[in-house]
Motif scaffolding. Structure first.
Motif, PDB file in Angstrom:
ATOM      1  N   ALA A 257      49.412  24.555  22.356  1.00 29.99           N
ATOM      2  CA  ALA A 257      50.599  24.747  23.184  1.00 29.99           C
ATOM      3  C   ALA A 257      50.658  23.791  24.370  1.00 29.99           C
ATOM      4  CB  ALA A 257      50.644  26.188  23.693  1.00 29.99           C
ATOM      5  N   MET A 258      49.693  22.876  24.477  1.00 34.75           N
ATOM      6  CA  MET A 258      49.675  21.956  25.609  1.00 34.75           C
ATOM      7  C   MET A 258      50.831  20.962  25.550  1.00 34.75           C
ATOM      8  SD  MET A 258      47.218  22.788  27.591  1.00 34.75           S
ATOM      9  CE  MET A 258      45.942  24.073  27.447  1.00 34.75           C
ATOM     10  N   ALA A 259      51.178  20.417  26.688  1.00 28.96           N
ATOM     11  CA  ALA A 259      52.241  19.417  26.789  1.00 28.96           C
ATOM     12  C   ALA A 259      51.888  18.163  25.986  1.00 28.96           C
ATOM     13  CB  ALA A 259      52.455  19.055  28.262  1.00 28.96           C
ATOM     14  N   PRO A 260      52.846  17.279  25.735  1.00 25.22           N
ATOM     15  CA  PRO A 260      52.561  16.043  24.992  1.00 25.22           C
ATOM     16  C   PRO A 260      51.442  15.223  25.623  1.00 25.22           C
ATOM     17  CG  PRO A 260      54.923  16.371  25.124  1.00 25.22           C
ATOM     18  CD  PRO A 260      54.293  17.433  25.992  1.00 25.22           C
ATOM     19  N   MET A 261      50.687  14.544  24.770  1.00 23.03           N
ATOM     20  CA  MET A 261      49.544  13.727  25.178  1.00 23.03           C
ATOM     21  C   MET A 261      50.009  12.477  25.937  1.00 23.03           C
ATOM     22  SD  MET A 261      46.775  11.978  22.625  1.00 23.03           S
ATOM     23  CE  MET A 261      45.140  11.468  23.179  1.00 23.03           C
ATOM     24  N   ILE A 262      49.411  12.223  27.086  1.00 26.50           N
ATOM     25  CA  ILE A 262      49.803  11.085  27.906  1.00 26.50           C
ATOM     26  C   ILE A 262      49.578   9.767  27.164  1.00 26.50           C
ATOM     27  CG2 ILE A 262      49.366   9.840  30.057  1.00 26.50           C
ATOM     28  CD1 ILE A 262      48.366  12.592  31.181  1.00 26.50           C
ATOM     29  N   THR A 263      48.376   9.602  26.572  1.00 21.16           N
ATOM     30  CA  THR A 263      48.082   8.346  25.885  1.00 21.16           C
ATOM     31  C   THR A 263      48.876   8.214  24.587  1.00 21.16           C
ATOM     32  OG1 THR A 263      46.073   9.464  25.100  1.00 21.16           O
ATOM     33  CG2 THR A 263      45.821   7.872  26.865  1.00 21.16           C
ATOM     34  N   GLY A 264      49.301   9.329  24.007  1.00 19.25           N
ATOM     35  CA  GLY A 264      50.189   9.270  22.853  1.00 19.25           C
ATOM     36  C   GLY A 264      51.531   8.662  23.253  1.00 19.25           C
ATOM     37  N   ALA A 265      52.029   9.065  24.422  1.00 17.54           N
ATOM     38  CA  ALA A 265      53.286   8.499  24.931  1.00 17.54           C
ATOM     39  C   ALA A 265      53.122   7.016  25.235  1.00 17.54           C
ATOM     40  CB  ALA A 265      53.719   9.252  26.194  1.00 17.54           C
ATOM     41  N   VAL A 266      51.938   6.642  25.766  1.00 16.96           N
ATOM     42  CA  VAL A 266      51.665   5.219  26.034  1.00 16.96           C
ATOM     43  C   VAL A 266      51.659   4.430  24.730  1.00 16.96           C
ATOM     44  CG1 VAL A 266      49.892   3.599  26.819  1.00 16.96           C
ATOM     45  CG2 VAL A 266      50.430   5.618  28.192  1.00 16.96           C
ATOM     46  N   LEU A 267      51.041   4.990  23.693  1.00 16.17           N
ATOM     47  CA  LEU A 267      51.001   4.329  22.381  1.00 16.17           C
ATOM     48  C   LEU A 267      52.413   4.125  21.845  1.00 16.17           C
ATOM     49  CD1 LEU A 267      49.372   3.325  19.891  1.00 16.17           C
ATOM     50  CD2 LEU A 267      49.435   5.683  19.046  1.00 16.17           C
ATOM     51  N   ALA A 268      53.233   5.172  21.891  1.00 17.11           N
ATOM     52  CA  ALA A 268      54.613   5.066  21.412  1.00 17.11           C
ATOM     53  C   ALA A 268      55.384   4.019  22.209  1.00 17.11           C
ATOM     54  CB  ALA A 268      55.306   6.428  21.511  1.00 17.11           C
ATOM     55  N   SER A 269      55.212   4.044  23.520  1.00 15.73           N
ATOM     56  CA  SER A 269      55.894   3.081  24.384  1.00 15.73           C
ATOM     57  C   SER A 269      55.450   1.658  24.093  1.00 15.73           C
ATOM     58  CB  SER A 269      55.627   3.430  25.858  1.00 15.73           C
ATOM     59  OG  SER A 269      56.194   2.467  26.711  1.00 15.73           O
ATOM     60  N   ASN A 270      54.154   1.487  23.859  1.00 10.64           N
ATOM     61  CA  ASN A 270      53.599   0.157  23.610  1.00 10.64           C
ATOM     62  C   ASN A 270      54.161  -0.454  22.321  1.00 10.64           C
ATOM     63  OD1 ASN A 270      51.767  -1.625  24.965  1.00 10.64           O
ATOM     64  ND2 ASN A 270      50.416  -1.481  23.195  1.00 10.64           N
ATOM     65  N   TYR A 271      54.551   0.390  21.372  1.00 10.79           N
ATOM     66  CA  TYR A 271      55.126  -0.089  20.113  1.00 10.79           C
ATOM     67  C   TYR A 271      56.653  -0.088  20.137  1.00 10.79           C
ATOM     68  CZ  TYR A 271      50.892  -0.663  17.357  1.00 10.79           C
ATOM     69  OH  TYR A 271      49.686  -1.135  16.863  1.00 10.79           O
ATOM     70  N   GLY A 272      57.222   0.160  21.310  1.00 13.59           N
ATOM     71  CA  GLY A 272      58.676   0.127  21.434  1.00 13.59           C
ATOM     72  C   GLY A 272      59.388   1.315  20.825  1.00 13.59           C
ATOM     73  N   LEU A 273      58.685   2.442  20.694  1.00 14.46           N
ATOM     74  CA  LEU A 273      59.282   3.648  20.118  1.00 14.46           C
ATOM     75  C   LEU A 273      59.917   4.485  21.234  1.00 14.46           C
ATOM     76  CD1 LEU A 273      56.456   4.675  17.599  1.00 14.46           C
ATOM     77  CD2 LEU A 273      58.471   3.258  17.179  1.00 14.46           C
ATOM     78  N   LYS A 274      61.107   4.096  21.630  1.00 13.67           N
ATOM     79  CA  LYS A 274      61.872   4.817  22.652  1.00 13.67           C
ATOM     80  C   LYS A 274      61.025   5.111  23.906  1.00 13.67           C
ATOM     81  CE  LYS A 274      65.540   5.081  20.053  1.00 13.67           C
ATOM     82  NZ  LYS A 274      66.773   4.331  20.382  1.00 13.67           N
ATOM     83  N   PRO A 275      60.632   4.063  24.643  1.00 14.93           N
ATOM     84  CA  PRO A 275      59.759   4.255  25.825  1.00 14.93           C
ATOM     85  C   PRO A 275      60.293   5.265  26.843  1.00 14.93           C
ATOM     86  CG  PRO A 275      59.955   1.930  25.280  1.00 14.93           C
ATOM     87  CD  PRO A 275      60.943   2.648  24.411  1.00 14.93           C
TER      88      PRO A 275
END
Length: 303
Positions: A257-275
């Motif tokens: 139930a934890m919030a989204p992973m910070i480094t997961g968001a960084v990974l998505a952003s780094n690949y241009g997936l809707k930063p």
């Protein structure tokens, strides 16, 4: 609760730096590269050689892998049916499929369940969430960033991904019952400790709350899945269907139930997936999760 305070301070610092002319507009890109090339490998090399696996830990170990699979199934099916672009689908799969099981998870679990609960939380995070991010998360990012990435290219990206290289080395060390000397462990621990503050500043730099943004409807759906639907599925699976009991099972449900992973968001952003959406999933998801976590803790205590 100093970790919780650090979360909000780093987010606020990132937001404040958006207004500083002295700070580059794309400064978050450099911070993301530091996380991927330095901080995450340090985290893997410090923790993974120390992990002891046993059959009692199947509940926490499976949580991250099943959770990511559910996210992929839900958003890929829905996205293709509704004609969403691949980058949006990939963003939601990663950010809703990976939980903040360490930096937010560790202090909350320790406060609620003590040291015994913290041991379970570490098993959810290191061989679970972290490994899923470095493997399935990376594959998802590579595929949905281009849409037509060939298998050789995907394998190459995984093999050359610095956190995965560090993970592979650490796994070999774990099997061989070998660890670094105290001096090296201290260095890796300190490098790994930079993941959260640097990542949160990066998220703050990218976080823009535009009321007219088209991201809001996808944000609501992503957080509904991550904070409500996912833990509900694990509650039914672990507590009702499998009749699981004890701290290990309860902590596994709470970690889902934890919030989204910070480094997961960084990974998505780094690949241009809707930063922007990636940053909103973390920036809004973390404070909102404190409310939903209280709800799930109440449910677990009264079941």
């Amino acid at each position: 609760m100093d970790n919780i305070l650090l979360i909000f301070l780093c987010l606020l610092m990132g937001l404040g730096m958006q207004r500083l002319a002295a700070f580059p507009k794309n400064g978050h890109l450099a911070l993301n590269q530091f996380i991927i090339y330095v901080a995450l490998p340090g985290l893997a090399l410090f923790y993974i050689p120390k992990i002891t696996l046993s059959s009692n830990l199947l509940y926490p170990l499976a949580e991250s892998w099943i959770g990511f699979g559910l996210s992929f199934l839900f958003f890929y099916t829905l996205g293709k049916r509704l004609g969403w672009p691949n980058r949006l689908i990939g963003c939601l799969i990663i950010t809703a499929g990976l939980g903040n099981t360490s930096f937010v998870g560790f202090p909350i679990i320790q406060a609620l369940y003590g040291e015994e609960g913290l041991k379970t939380a570490i098993m959810v995070d290191q061989p679970g969430t972290f490994v899923v991010m470095a493997t399935l998360g990376l594959i998802t990012a590579a595929v949905f960033a281009k849409g037509d990435a060939n298998p050789k290219e995907i394998v190459s990206k995984i093999v050359l991904f610095p956190p995965f290289i560090a993970f592979a080395i650490a796994c070999i060390m774990n099997v061989m019952k070998f660890d670094f000397t105290d001096n090296f462990q201290t260095v890796f621990q300190k490098l790994g400790a930079t993941v959260t503050p640097v990542a949160l500043v990066s998220v703050g730099l990218q976080l823009k709350l535009d009321k007219r943004s088209q991201h809001w409807k996808f944000l609501r759906l992503g957080l509904l899945f991550k904070l409500i639907i996912t833990p509900a599925i694990f509650f039914l699976l672990y507590k009702v269907m499998l009749q699981g009991k004890g701290v290990i099972v309860d902590v596994s449900v709470m970690e889902s139930a934890m919030a989204p992973m910070i480094t997961g968001a960084v990974l998505a952003s780094n690949y241009g997936l809707k930063p922007k959406l990636s940053s909103m999933m973390v920036g809004i998801g973390i404070p909102l999760s404190f409310v939903t976590l209280a709800f799930w803790y109440f449910i677990l205590n009264h079941f």
